[in-house]
Write an enzyme that holds these catalytic residues in place. Sequence first.
Site, PDB file in Angstrom:
ATOM      1  N   LYS A  32     -11.530  -1.933   0.274  1.00 39.18           N
ATOM      2  CA  LYS A  32     -10.204  -3.093   0.653  1.00 39.18           C
ATOM      3  C   LYS A  32     -10.132  -2.932   2.161  1.00 39.18           C
ATOM      4  CE  LYS A  32      -7.600  -4.691  -2.038  1.00 39.18           C
ATOM      5  NZ  LYS A  32      -8.232  -5.941  -2.845  1.00 39.18           N
ATOM      6  N   TYR A  48     -13.134   1.816  -3.357  1.00 45.53           N
ATOM      7  CA  TYR A  48     -12.146   0.890  -3.781  1.00 45.53           C
ATOM      8  C   TYR A  48     -11.295   1.113  -2.288  1.00 45.53           C
ATOM      9  CZ  TYR A  48      -8.344  -1.264  -4.368  1.00 45.53           C
ATOM     10  OH  TYR A  48      -7.261  -2.176  -4.810  1.00 45.53           O
TER      11      TYR A  48
HETATM   12  N1  NAI Z   1      -2.417  -2.916  -8.793  1.00 43.20           N
HETATM   13  C1  NAI Z   1      -1.753  -2.295  -7.618  1.00 43.20           C
HETATM   14  O1  NAI Z   1      -0.973  -1.577  -7.886  1.00 43.20           O
HETATM   15  C2  NAI Z   1      -2.584  -2.919  -6.250  1.00 43.20           C
HETATM   16  C3  NAI Z   1      -3.187  -3.733  -6.299  1.00 43.20           C
HETATM   17  N2  NAI Z   1      -4.454  -4.614  -5.089  1.00 43.20           N
HETATM   18  C4  NAI Z   1      -4.917  -5.510  -5.363  1.00 43.20           C
HETATM   19  O2  NAI Z   1      -4.076  -6.153  -5.779  1.00 43.20           O
HETATM   20  C5  NAI Z   1      -5.162  -6.710  -6.301  1.00 43.20           C
HETATM   21  C6  NAI Z   1      -5.081  -8.021  -7.475  1.00 43.20           C
HETATM   22  O3  NAI Z   1      -4.960  -6.700  -8.126  1.00 43.20           O
HETATM   23  P1  NAI Z   1      -4.900  -6.340 -10.071  1.00 43.20           P
HETATM   24  O4  NAI Z   1      -4.221  -7.524  -9.952  1.00 43.20           O
HETATM   25  O5  NAI Z   1      -3.881  -4.569  -9.890  1.00 43.20           O
HETATM   26  O6  NAI Z   1      -6.073  -6.213 -10.262  1.00 43.20           O
HETATM   27  P2  NAI Z   1      -6.612  -6.388 -11.825  1.00 43.20           P
HETATM   28  O7  NAI Z   1      -7.842  -6.064 -12.336  1.00 43.20           O
HETATM   29  O8  NAI Z   1      -6.397  -6.663 -12.934  1.00 43.20           O
HETATM   30  O9  NAI Z   1      -6.783  -8.326 -11.645  1.00 43.20           O
HETATM   31  C7  NAI Z   1      -8.028  -8.748 -10.831  1.00 43.20           C
HETATM   32  C8  NAI Z   1      -8.710 -10.082 -11.195  1.00 43.20           C
HETATM   33  O10 NAI Z   1      -9.665 -10.307 -10.287  1.00 43.20           O
HETATM   34  C9  NAI Z   1     -10.680 -10.763 -11.237  1.00 43.20           C
HETATM   35  N3  NAI Z   1     -11.608 -10.219 -11.171  1.00 43.20           N
HETATM   36  C10 NAI Z   1     -12.986  -8.900 -10.830  1.00 43.20           C
HETATM   37  N4  NAI Z   1     -14.022  -9.182 -10.186  1.00 43.20           N
HETATM   38  C11 NAI Z   1     -14.064 -10.381 -10.597  1.00 43.20           C
HETATM   39  C12 NAI Z   1     -15.359 -11.245 -10.035  1.00 43.20           C
HETATM   40  N5  NAI Z   1     -16.429 -10.386  -9.944  1.00 43.20           N
HETATM   41  N6  NAI Z   1     -14.689 -12.325  -9.540  1.00 43.20           N
HETATM   42  C13 NAI Z   1     -13.795 -13.111  -9.819  1.00 43.20           C
HETATM   43  N7  NAI Z   1     -12.887 -12.607 -10.249  1.00 43.20           N
HETATM   44  C14 NAI Z   1     -13.061 -11.525 -11.213  1.00 43.20           C
HETATM   45  C15 NAI Z   1     -10.205  -9.846 -12.588  1.00 43.20           C
HETATM   46  O11 NAI Z   1     -11.087 -10.277 -14.178  1.00 43.20           O
HETATM   47  C16 NAI Z   1      -9.074  -9.545 -12.742  1.00 43.20           C
HETATM   48  O12 NAI Z   1      -8.637 -10.434 -13.360  1.00 43.20           O
HETATM   49  C17 NAI Z   1      -6.747  -6.629  -6.122  1.00 43.20           C
HETATM   50  O13 NAI Z   1      -7.526  -7.215  -4.927  1.00 43.20           O
HETATM   51  C18 NAI Z   1      -5.815  -5.055  -5.454  1.00 43.20           C
HETATM   52  O14 NAI Z   1      -6.891  -4.835  -4.871  1.00 43.20           O
HETATM   53  C19 NAI Z   1      -2.808  -4.010  -4.273  1.00 43.20           C
HETATM   54  C20 NAI Z   1      -2.410  -2.573  -3.979  1.00 43.20           C
HETATM   55  C21 NAI Z   1      -2.015  -2.535  -5.112  1.00 43.20           C
HETATM   56  C1  LIG Z   2      -2.056  12.802 -13.568  1.00 39.59           C
HETATM   57  C2  LIG Z   2      -2.433  12.556 -11.968  1.00 39.59           C
HETATM   58  C3  LIG Z   2      -1.617  13.245 -11.231  1.00 39.59           C
HETATM   59  C4  LIG Z   2      -1.614  11.489 -11.698  1.00 39.59           C
HETATM   60  C5  LIG Z   2      -2.757  10.163 -11.938  1.00 39.59           C
HETATM   61  C6  LIG Z   2      -1.501   8.878 -11.309  1.00 39.59           C
HETATM   62  C7  LIG Z   2      -2.632   8.504 -10.307  1.00 39.59           C
HETATM   63  C8  LIG Z   2      -3.459   7.598 -11.928  1.00 39.59           C
HETATM   64  C9  LIG Z   2      -2.070   6.683  -9.804  1.00 39.59           C
HETATM   65  C10 LIG Z   2      -1.230   7.514  -8.692  1.00 39.59           C
HETATM   66  C11 LIG Z   2      -0.787   6.316  -7.738  1.00 39.59           C
HETATM   67  C12 LIG Z   2      -1.900   5.832  -8.295  1.00 39.59           C
HETATM   68  C13 LIG Z   2      -2.246   4.489  -6.732  1.00 39.59           C
HETATM   69  C14 LIG Z   2      -1.666   3.559  -6.061  1.00 39.59           C
HETATM   70  O1  LIG Z   2      -0.506   3.623  -6.985  1.00 39.59           O
HETATM   71  C15 LIG Z   2      -2.011   3.000  -5.049  1.00 39.59           C
HETATM   72  C16 LIG Z   2      -2.954   1.929  -5.611  1.00 39.59           C
HETATM   73  C17 LIG Z   2      -3.311   0.891  -5.033  1.00 39.59           C
HETATM   74  C18 LIG Z   2      -4.091   0.397  -5.570  1.00 39.59           C
HETATM   75  O2  LIG Z   2      -3.952  -0.603  -4.294  1.00 39.59           O
HETATM   76  C19 LIG Z   2      -4.965   0.323  -7.094  1.00 39.59           C
HETATM   77  C20 LIG Z   2      -4.452   1.170  -7.238  1.00 39.59           C
HETATM   78  C21 LIG Z   2      -3.509   2.544  -7.059  1.00 39.59           C
HETATM   79  C22 LIG Z   2      -5.247   3.536  -6.065  1.00 39.59           C
HETATM   80  C23 LIG Z   2      -3.080   2.856  -7.497  1.00 39.59           C
HETATM   81  C24 LIG Z   2      -4.818   4.053  -8.433  1.00 39.59           C
HETATM   82  C25 LIG Z   2      -3.679   4.872  -9.182  1.00 39.59           C
HETATM   83  C26 LIG Z   2      -3.117   5.970  -8.469  1.00 39.59           C
HETATM   84  C27 LIG Z   2      -3.608   6.806  -8.400  1.00 39.59           C
END
Ligand code: NAI
Ligand SMILES: CC(C)CCC[C@@H](C)[C@H]1CC[C@H]2[C@@H]3[C@H](O)CC4=CC(=O)CC[C@]4(C)[C@H]3CC[C@]12C
Length: 363
Positions: free
Chosen positions: A157, A153
Amino acid sequence: MGQVAAGNPGGCGFLGEHVVRMLLQREPRLCELRIFDLHLGPWLDELKTGPVRVTAIQGDVTQAHEVAAAVAGTHVVIHTAGLVDVFGKASPETIHEVNVQGTQNVIEACVQTGTQFLVYTSSMEVVGPNVKGHPFYRGNEDTPYEAVHRHPYPCSKALAERLVLEANGRKVRGGLPLVTCALRPTGIYGEGHQIMRDFYHQGLRLGGRLFRAIPASVEHGRVYVGNVAWMHVLVARELEQRAALMGGQVYFCYDKSPYKSYEDFNMEFLRPCGLRLVGTRPLLPYWLLVFLAALNALLQWLLRPLLLYAPLLNPYTLAVANTTFTVSTNKAQRHFGYEPLFSWEDSRTRTIRWVQGVESSSQ
Ligand SMILES: NC(=O)C1=CN([C@@H]2O[C@H](COP(=O)(O)OP(=O)(O)OC[C@H]3O[C@@H](n4cnc5c(N)ncnc54)[C@H](O)[C@@H]3O)[C@@H](O)[C@H]2O)C=CC1
Ligand SMILES: CC(C)CCC[C@@H](C)[C@H]1CC[C@H]2[C@@H]3[C@H](O)CC4=CC(=O)CC[C@]4(C)[C@H]3CC[C@]12C
């Protein structure tokens, strides 16, 4: 500048839905919004009656022709699509295909069809925590840090972010330069956060208790989804006027959420919903957690031919949760006037209300 059309690959995800709603609420010049996602949500129907033309396109970012068709004619693309998998649900090849090849397809679609502005959702994971577990304490975009990854992952990214930044300045159809920029959220929380929901349900199953696994002193950066969405909308708006300053830049996504450990931060929402965190120190010694995480990885591998075993705890998630990673920066404020739209109190209240809703909807 006149009216604008925007495209949002990934617009049906956790962050994507907030970006879509924020665009519709806060971007008065928006005349058309194309939401492109592998899975379209039923909530999209309610958006189709407003003044903005909302088009939902079911498609796959790994299919270049589908992306190009969806992007054609848009002014700006906000690319939030991605495969967020740190639990081993998808293969490394699939993660690479969606996150890296998918992003390359989005870039090529902009170039071929003449879309001039591209905002990419990157991640803090592009920086760290690294494989050595070095802390990143209140760092900013210029803080030196040895960013070395092995997990698919963060690797994907980092590669995708590089593609986006290197594409800045490429000529798009019509001869104008492409302007790109990458936003790096830390751990996002808020309405729709699946892992928060999982922790909540786990706590209910354990009789209203969660057991501390990580020392309270390990700080983990978190940012409210509404503020992350707001940053995306602001960047999309400002990229044209400030292309020379913002093009090719990265920005951490930040707000006023407090610095806490991952578990203590979650308790800000889960405690008001009736859960408690047992222990002021981790209940299990760290070596035992390492052992259990390794055991989970082994079981995942052994069981793969039969079933998908993908628990929260694995060597990678343990390492991320157990390494301090927090940001302290004002780059977004300096470059494009970002201020969080939601205070910490608002973000907290909204998230608590959402968790309480999860509770009542699952009863
Ligand atoms: N959730 C988090 O804590 C963080 C997320 N991100 C980034 O933010 C972005 C959004 O993440 P989330 O909303 O949390 O994830 P999510 O899984 O809820 O949203 C991702 C979306 O992309 C779509 N998708 C996946 N594969 C696809 C494909 N082949 N074609 C078209 N659409 C596709 C999914 O259907 C989903 O709607 C991602 O790029 C992730 O890497 C960055 C930092 C933290
Ligand atoms: C019981 C365990 C010791 C605790 C598990 C917690 C984990 C599942 C999560 C702790 C930190 C999270 C990640 C972090 O917030 C950074 C992230 C950034 C992204 O772009 C995608 C998600 C994630 C990797 C997020 C995923 C869950 C954790 C690893």
